[in-house]
Design an enzyme around this catalytic site. Structure first.
Site, PDB file in Angstrom:
ATOM      1  N   ASP A  13       0.730  -1.530  -0.207  1.00  0.00           N
ATOM      2  CA  ASP A  13      -0.452   0.122  -0.086  1.00  0.00           C
ATOM      3  C   ASP A  13       0.650   1.502  -0.079  1.00  0.00           C
ATOM      4  O   ASP A  13       0.709   2.649   0.595  1.00  0.00           O
ATOM      5  CB  ASP A  13      -0.968   0.099   1.611  1.00  0.00           C
ATOM      6  CG  ASP A  13      -1.949  -1.211   1.331  1.00  0.00           C
ATOM      7  OD1 ASP A  13      -2.355  -0.995   0.316  1.00  0.00           O
ATOM      8  OD2 ASP A  13      -2.155  -1.934   2.416  1.00  0.00           O
ATOM      9  N   HIS A  41      -4.969  -1.410  -5.669  1.00  0.00           N
ATOM     10  CA  HIS A  41      -4.499  -0.222  -5.812  1.00  0.00           C
ATOM     11  C   HIS A  41      -5.425   0.377  -6.204  1.00  0.00           C
ATOM     12  O   HIS A  41      -6.450   0.766  -7.538  1.00  0.00           O
ATOM     13  CB  HIS A  41      -3.054  -0.503  -7.481  1.00  0.00           C
ATOM     14  CG  HIS A  41      -3.091  -1.871  -7.161  1.00  0.00           C
ATOM     15  ND1 HIS A  41      -1.546  -2.104  -5.683  1.00  0.00           N
ATOM     16  CD2 HIS A  41      -2.572  -3.130  -7.284  1.00  0.00           C
ATOM     17  CE1 HIS A  41      -0.927  -2.903  -6.356  1.00  0.00           C
ATOM     18  NE2 HIS A  41      -1.196  -3.672  -7.150  1.00  0.00           N
ATOM     19  N   GLN A 223       1.944  -6.300  -3.666  1.00  0.00           N
ATOM     20  CA  GLN A 223       2.213  -6.612  -1.851  1.00  0.00           C
ATOM     21  C   GLN A 223       3.402  -5.834  -1.988  1.00  0.00           C
ATOM     22  O   GLN A 223       3.943  -4.669  -2.663  1.00  0.00           O
ATOM     23  CB  GLN A 223       3.107  -8.075  -1.779  1.00  0.00           C
ATOM     24  CG  GLN A 223       1.159  -8.506  -1.512  1.00  0.00           C
ATOM     25  CD  GLN A 223       0.194  -9.179  -2.708  1.00  0.00           C
ATOM     26  OE1 GLN A 223       1.441  -9.884  -3.337  1.00  0.00           O
ATOM     27  NE2 GLN A 223      -0.538  -8.633  -2.868  1.00  0.00           N
TER      28      GLN A 223
END
Ligand code: GDP
Ligand code: IMO
Ligand code: MG
Length: 427
Positions: A13, A41, A223
């Protein structure tokens, strides 16, 4: 012409979606090389906000070919739901191609992911519950089902039959769930075959031929470094290779074709799920970062754990990925703090460590050593060049850069495409 790898430096993130979208207009192909719909995303373009899970962020750039590589695990129901959702908003998915070698997530693996977590109790990982771990386990265990298997019903049946005994044993005997039949799984998967058939390609060949023609390929990681199954905070990781090395195995291009490794790093740190996090703030400052930064998961909606920037982790990411450029994001979220702490080293059992500790036990014991930087109060969201930033913000960025092990190529001051200060070109 080059292949570029773009990965997350922390626990995910970091803003990889925005960074990929920004490069989309300058590259010919964007490849997702690992993970699946555990990723989330968010890309903001003017008034429109898109939440992407399985689709590569290049889908939003007309003229760019989005590729789902062999390293991805695909939940077909989620894929087509996402395609339908985004096409209804006027974005074409016509150019999307999917590797014949990518694995699919059968419904029993979603069940197994969730029940396994429940059985772990307080040792749980905090997975997204999407069946990611069990599907990668099946791949390694050689009982996985691949996209190409859908193209041949006889083979598909054999593959599902091959997995059935082991999987039903787990479901029924270990987790007290219902057994599945081969028919129901085959039927579930085959409902997508007509839609997926025209998208299936030998994507390794396609990418290498594109590179031979001089086209530019961006390999987009899901990730992040500390969630990587080898280099992350194991066992509190995802089950794929999210670091730069994974870009080659997950797409079928050789490492010598990779020209740049771009790591996206947030001006502070967040984590979703369980596991160690040395700079985590459990106080009002953590709450403030979460609120100002809107730190809630794109995929599961869970509140993200928040903490200060950790330069030990950034240096580790620079090392294990061979980072050539960092993209710094969310500097705007730090506006208004009088002082901003940055973790420069750890103290572990009375000793100072400048690098990531060797063992997970030591990492659990790591206490951050902070340096403090003066904050700024000016709104920086309209800044467009580095010189537009207040001096203290400039000093903070330069200090992070000096501590992190690779140069910064750009700085994010807001979620929109435009809200980026470019320091040096990436393509
Ligand atoms: P990803 O998984 O790495 O693509 O990141 P996410 O999309 O899950 O989370 C990053 C969030 O931060 C998204 O909501 C982005 O729109 C947002 N974002 C990205 N860059 C910036 C930035 O520089 N400033 C602010 N305020 N938000 C940003
Ligand atoms: P993006 O691409 C943040 C975390 C989960 C959990 C662990 C394992 O948006 O950065 P999994 O379902 O993968 O087996 O869960 O990994 N996780 C993420 N955290 N961002 C992600 O993706 C994540 N994908 C998985 O929260 O701790
Ligand atoms: Mg995300």
């Amino acid at each position: 012409m080059p292949a570029l790898v773009l990965i997350g430096a922390q626990w995910g993130d970091e803003g990889k979606g925005k960074a990929t979208d920004q490069l989309g207009s300058s590259v010919d192909l964007v490849v997702k090389f690992n993970g699946g719909n555990n990723a989330g995303h968010t890309v903001v373009i003017g008034d429109e906000t898109y939440a992407l899970h399985l689709l590569p962020s290049g889908i939003l750039s007309p003229g760019c070919t989005p590729v789902i590589g062999n390293g991805v695990v695909v939940d077909l129901s989620v894929l087509f739901e996402e395609i339908d959702g985004i096409e209804a908003r006027g974005v074409s998915c016509e150019r999307l191609v999917i590797s014949a070698d990518a694995h699919v997530i059968p419904s029993y693996n979603r069940t197994l992911d969730r029940v396994a977590e429940r059985f772990l109790g307080n040792r749980k990982i905090g997975t997204t519950g999407r069946g990611i771990g069990p599907t990668y386990a099946d791949k390694m265990n050689r009982i996985g089902i691949r996209v190409q298997d859908l193209l041949d019903e006889k083979i598909l049946r054999q593959k599902v039959e091959g997995a059935r005994a082991q999987k039903n044993h787990l479901l029924v005997k270990v987790y007290n769930r219902k057994a599945f039949t081969v028919d129901e799984v085959v039927e579930d998967l085959l409902q997508y075959v007509d839609r997926i058939r025209p998208m299936v390609r030998d994507t390794s060949l396609l990418l290498n031929e594109a590179l031979d023609r001089g086209e530019t390929v961006l390999l987009e990681g899901g990730q992040a470094t500390l969630l990587d199954v080898d280099h992350g905070t194991y066992p509190f990781v995802t089950s794929s290779s999210a670091t730069a090395g994974g870009a080659c195995t997950g797409s079928g291009i050789g490492p010598r074709r990779v020209d740049k490794v771009i790591a996206v790093v947030k001006a502070y740190t967040t984590r979703v799920g369980e596991g160690p996090f040395p700079t985590e703030l459990l106080d009002a400052d953590g709450e403030r970062l979460r609120n100002v930064g809107h730190e809630y998961g794109t995929t599961t909606g869970r509140p993200r754990r928040c903490g200060w920037y950790d330069a030990v982790i950034a240096r580790y990411a620079a090392r294990v990925n061979g980072v050539t450029d960092f993209v710094l994001t969310k500097l705007d979220v730090l506006t208004g703090w009088e002082q901003i702490p940055v973790c420069v080293a750890y103290e572990v059992d009375g000793k100072r460590l400048d690098e990531m500790p060797m063992t997970q036990t030591e990492f659990h014991h790591a206490v951050p050593e902070y340096e403090f930087f003066d904050g700024w109060t000016e709104d920086i969201s309209a800044a467009r060049t580095f010189e537009d930033l207040p001096k203290n913000a400039q000093d903070y960025v330069r200090a992070l850069e000096g501590l992190s092990g690779a140069p910064f190529a750009s700085i994010g001051v807001g979620p929109d495409r435009e809200q980026t200060l470019e320091l040096r070109p990436l393509v």
